[in-house]
Motif scaffolding. Sequence first.
Motif, PDB file in Angstrom:
ATOM      1  N   ALA A 101      33.135 -25.808  62.525  1.00 45.24           N
ATOM      2  CA  ALA A 101      31.790 -25.675  63.104  1.00 45.24           C
ATOM      3  C   ALA A 101      30.897 -24.786  62.245  1.00 45.24           C
ATOM      4  CB  ALA A 101      31.908 -25.107  64.520  1.00 45.24           C
ATOM      5  N   LEU A 102      31.420 -23.682  61.759  1.00 49.67           N
ATOM      6  CA  LEU A 102      30.624 -22.800  60.906  1.00 49.67           C
ATOM      7  C   LEU A 102      30.252 -23.505  59.601  1.00 49.67           C
ATOM      8  CD1 LEU A 102      32.561 -19.436  61.448  1.00 49.67           C
ATOM      9  CD2 LEU A 102      30.184 -19.911  62.114  1.00 49.67           C
ATOM     10  N   SER A 103      31.201 -24.274  59.021  1.00 45.58           N
ATOM     11  CA  SER A 103      30.878 -25.002  57.796  1.00 45.58           C
ATOM     12  C   SER A 103      29.851 -26.108  58.052  1.00 45.58           C
ATOM     13  CB  SER A 103      32.177 -25.622  57.221  1.00 45.58           C
ATOM     14  OG  SER A 103      33.100 -24.616  56.880  1.00 45.58           O
ATOM     15  N   THR A 139      37.183 -30.314  55.963  1.00 46.36           N
ATOM     16  CA  THR A 139      36.159 -29.268  56.038  1.00 46.36           C
ATOM     17  C   THR A 139      35.688 -28.862  54.645  1.00 46.36           C
ATOM     18  OG1 THR A 139      37.167 -28.447  58.077  1.00 46.36           O
ATOM     19  CG2 THR A 139      35.660 -26.963  56.918  1.00 46.36           C
ATOM     20  N   LEU A 140      36.630 -28.644  53.722  1.00 49.08           N
ATOM     21  CA  LEU A 140      36.256 -28.219  52.377  1.00 49.08           C
ATOM     22  C   LEU A 140      35.492 -29.313  51.640  1.00 49.08           C
ATOM     23  CD1 LEU A 140      39.469 -26.305  51.250  1.00 49.08           C
ATOM     24  CD2 LEU A 140      37.313 -25.371  52.074  1.00 49.08           C
ATOM     25  N   ALA A 141      35.926 -30.571  51.777  1.00 48.56           N
ATOM     26  CA  ALA A 141      35.212 -31.669  51.116  1.00 48.56           C
ATOM     27  C   ALA A 141      33.777 -31.788  51.637  1.00 48.56           C
ATOM     28  CB  ALA A 141      35.962 -32.982  51.333  1.00 48.56           C
ATOM     29  N   SER A 143      31.859 -29.321  52.807  1.00 47.59           N
ATOM     30  CA  SER A 143      31.036 -28.255  52.246  1.00 47.59           C
ATOM     31  C   SER A 143      30.781 -28.471  50.760  1.00 47.59           C
ATOM     32  CB  SER A 143      31.714 -26.906  52.473  1.00 47.59           C
ATOM     33  OG  SER A 143      32.932 -26.847  51.748  1.00 47.59           O
ATOM     34  N   GLN A 144      31.752 -28.983  50.025  1.00 47.56           N
ATOM     35  CA  GLN A 144      31.593 -29.194  48.586  1.00 47.56           C
ATOM     36  C   GLN A 144      30.616 -30.329  48.271  1.00 47.56           C
ATOM     37  OE1 GLN A 144      35.643 -29.889  47.502  1.00 47.56           O
ATOM     38  NE2 GLN A 144      36.251 -27.724  47.677  1.00 47.56           N
ATOM     39  N   SER A 145      30.499 -31.297  49.200  1.00 53.41           N
ATOM     40  CA  SER A 145      29.588 -32.428  48.965  1.00 53.41           C
ATOM     41  C   SER A 145      28.170 -32.147  49.429  1.00 53.41           C
ATOM     42  CB  SER A 145      30.122 -33.678  49.665  1.00 53.41           C
ATOM     43  OG  SER A 145      30.190 -33.476  51.073  1.00 53.41           O
ATOM     44  N   GLY A 146      27.872 -30.919  49.886  1.00 49.45           N
ATOM     45  CA  GLY A 146      26.518 -30.547  50.286  1.00 49.45           C
ATOM     46  C   GLY A 146      26.372 -30.251  51.750  1.00 49.45           C
ATOM     47  N   GLY A 147      27.442 -30.279  52.506  1.00 50.76           N
ATOM     48  CA  GLY A 147      27.395 -29.973  53.923  1.00 50.76           C
ATOM     49  C   GLY A 147      27.611 -31.193  54.769  1.00 50.76           C
ATOM     50  N   LEU A 148      27.986 -30.937  56.018  1.00 50.58           N
ATOM     51  CA  LEU A 148      28.215 -32.004  56.983  1.00 50.58           C
ATOM     52  C   LEU A 148      27.056 -32.045  57.979  1.00 50.58           C
ATOM     53  CD1 LEU A 148      32.045 -31.489  57.642  1.00 50.58           C
ATOM     54  CD2 LEU A 148      30.971 -33.324  56.314  1.00 50.58           C
ATOM     55  N   PRO A 149      26.655 -33.240  58.388  1.00 46.63           N
ATOM     56  CA  PRO A 149      27.113 -34.531  57.870  1.00 46.63           C
ATOM     57  C   PRO A 149      26.430 -34.828  56.531  1.00 46.63           C
ATOM     58  CG  PRO A 149      25.449 -34.892  59.537  1.00 46.63           C
ATOM     59  CD  PRO A 149      25.654 -33.401  59.492  1.00 46.63           C
ATOM     60  N   PHE A 159      31.465 -37.032  49.206  1.00 48.50           N
ATOM     61  CA  PHE A 159      32.361 -36.524  50.251  1.00 48.50           C
ATOM     62  C   PHE A 159      33.702 -37.261  50.223  1.00 48.50           C
ATOM     63  CE2 PHE A 159      33.934 -37.326  54.600  1.00 48.50           C
ATOM     64  CZ  PHE A 159      34.351 -36.040  54.925  1.00 48.50           C
ATOM     65  N   GLY A 160      33.665 -38.598  50.086  1.00 45.33           N
ATOM     66  CA  GLY A 160      34.909 -39.361  50.055  1.00 45.33           C
ATOM     67  C   GLY A 160      35.781 -38.999  48.865  1.00 45.33           C
ATOM     68  N   VAL A 161      35.159 -38.894  47.682  1.00 46.83           N
ATOM     69  CA  VAL A 161      35.935 -38.563  46.496  1.00 46.83           C
ATOM     70  C   VAL A 161      36.533 -37.165  46.620  1.00 46.83           C
ATOM     71  CG1 VAL A 161      35.777 -38.155  44.008  1.00 46.83           C
ATOM     72  CG2 VAL A 161      34.614 -40.125  45.027  1.00 46.83           C
ATOM     73  N   LEU A 162      35.696 -36.211  47.059  1.00 49.38           N
ATOM     74  CA  LEU A 162      36.176 -34.832  47.183  1.00 49.38           C
ATOM     75  C   LEU A 162      37.261 -34.717  48.255  1.00 49.38           C
ATOM     76  CD1 LEU A 162      32.764 -32.955  46.848  1.00 49.38           C
ATOM     77  CD2 LEU A 162      34.683 -32.897  45.244  1.00 49.38           C
ATOM     78  N   TYR A 163      37.128 -35.516  49.309  1.00 45.52           N
ATOM     79  CA  TYR A 163      38.169 -35.459  50.335  1.00 45.52           C
ATOM     80  C   TYR A 163      39.505 -35.949  49.778  1.00 45.52           C
ATOM     81  CZ  TYR A 163      40.842 -36.314  54.571  1.00 45.52           C
ATOM     82  OH  TYR A 163      41.818 -36.303  55.514  1.00 45.52           O
TER      83      TYR A 163
END
Length: 431
Positions: A101-103, A139-141, A143-149, A159-163
Amino acid sequence: MTSSPRRTAPFVPAPAAPATVEQRWEQFHRYGPYAVLTLAVLVAAVAADLIMTRTEMYAAGVLAVAAYGLQAWWGRARPRTAPGAPAGVAYYTGRTLLAFALSWLNPFFAIYAALSYFDVEPLLPKRFVRAGLLTTALTLAGSQSGGLPPASLMNWIAFGVLYVVNATLALFFWQVGLREEEKARVQAATIAELERTNLRLEAAMAENAALHAQLLVQAREAGVDDERRRLAAEIHDTLAQGLTGIIAQLQVVTSVTDRDPRTARVHLERAAALARHSLGEARRSVHNLAPVALEHDELTGALEKTVATWAEQHRVRADFTVTGTAEPVHDEVAATLLRIAGEALANAGRHARASRVGITLSFMDDELTLDVRDDGRGFDPDAAAPASRSGGFGLGGMRARAERIAGTVEVESEPGGGTAVSARVPLVRQV
């Protein structure tokens, strides 16, 4: 005059023992989450004006306070909680949801979410570890892709690649950790088995030392017994035979002293010579030396003189014959055959009442044979009396002497048919 104050050496505390790996991990699990959460809050606060609304800021503040409270509760419950217990599952699940939730509100809170990689195994049952790793990777993917959603198609692709990358790395290092843990267990089991083996080896070495000491005692006792048997045989073959001859000479002296003083004197001289000879042989036996007859002669010469002396003393015809090529033999072999011949002749003179004795020494390729035959009254070898304090030592002594040098003694006799003693020993040449 006042004395100067006494100086004492300053107290220097002893250096603390270095912390072990387990102790460092314990400190990290206790204080690390506070430090990581605080770092995430500070970084997120710096970037809050750029990526968060005021409402999101308030929500993030509430969630951060909840995370601190959850951490405080776990700090008190963790020491009393076993690995994989429901309390640990609840803590891990709550922290993971708070971090997600925080991310979602601020991608920099992924710093706090990364904690789930470090304690997923001790907190979750094994069947849920993979799910915990994949959730943390999600969660990490994000944040690394620019945030969720994700805000755009490119963000979704990133997001998919980083996940996939995060999930693959997490599962890979988890498998590596499992293998290292298994290797550590195998090493610990191996070390424990080695320690048990060392204990068994130490016990075996102690037992071997005790057995060695026992063998030394037995060897010493066997040596003493062997020396006693040797001395007994030497005494029988030297002193007993010499004393028997002395007694025979003295008996002749007693019977002819009045009628023939000259003959009596001759027998007295023989008795004295026998006594001196027996004394010399006794001394040589004590020192384990070769018989005096072998000092100046080889075996053949010594046997010839022994046979001639015996024939003169007992007034019995005795013929000595050598077959084969005579050659010098080892002192121990020569002494053994000379003693056996002396004992066989003594038995013939004492018991056989023979009128003729034949002694044959045969040299063959690899053995020596000594044959002593008489035409006396003979006896039954199977009924021969065993060794005793009063006599009967001769046959056993001859066999023992021959066996000491890997030889044999055979006795053939029958009542009224004479006696044949045959000794066979290895031919050990004199070097």
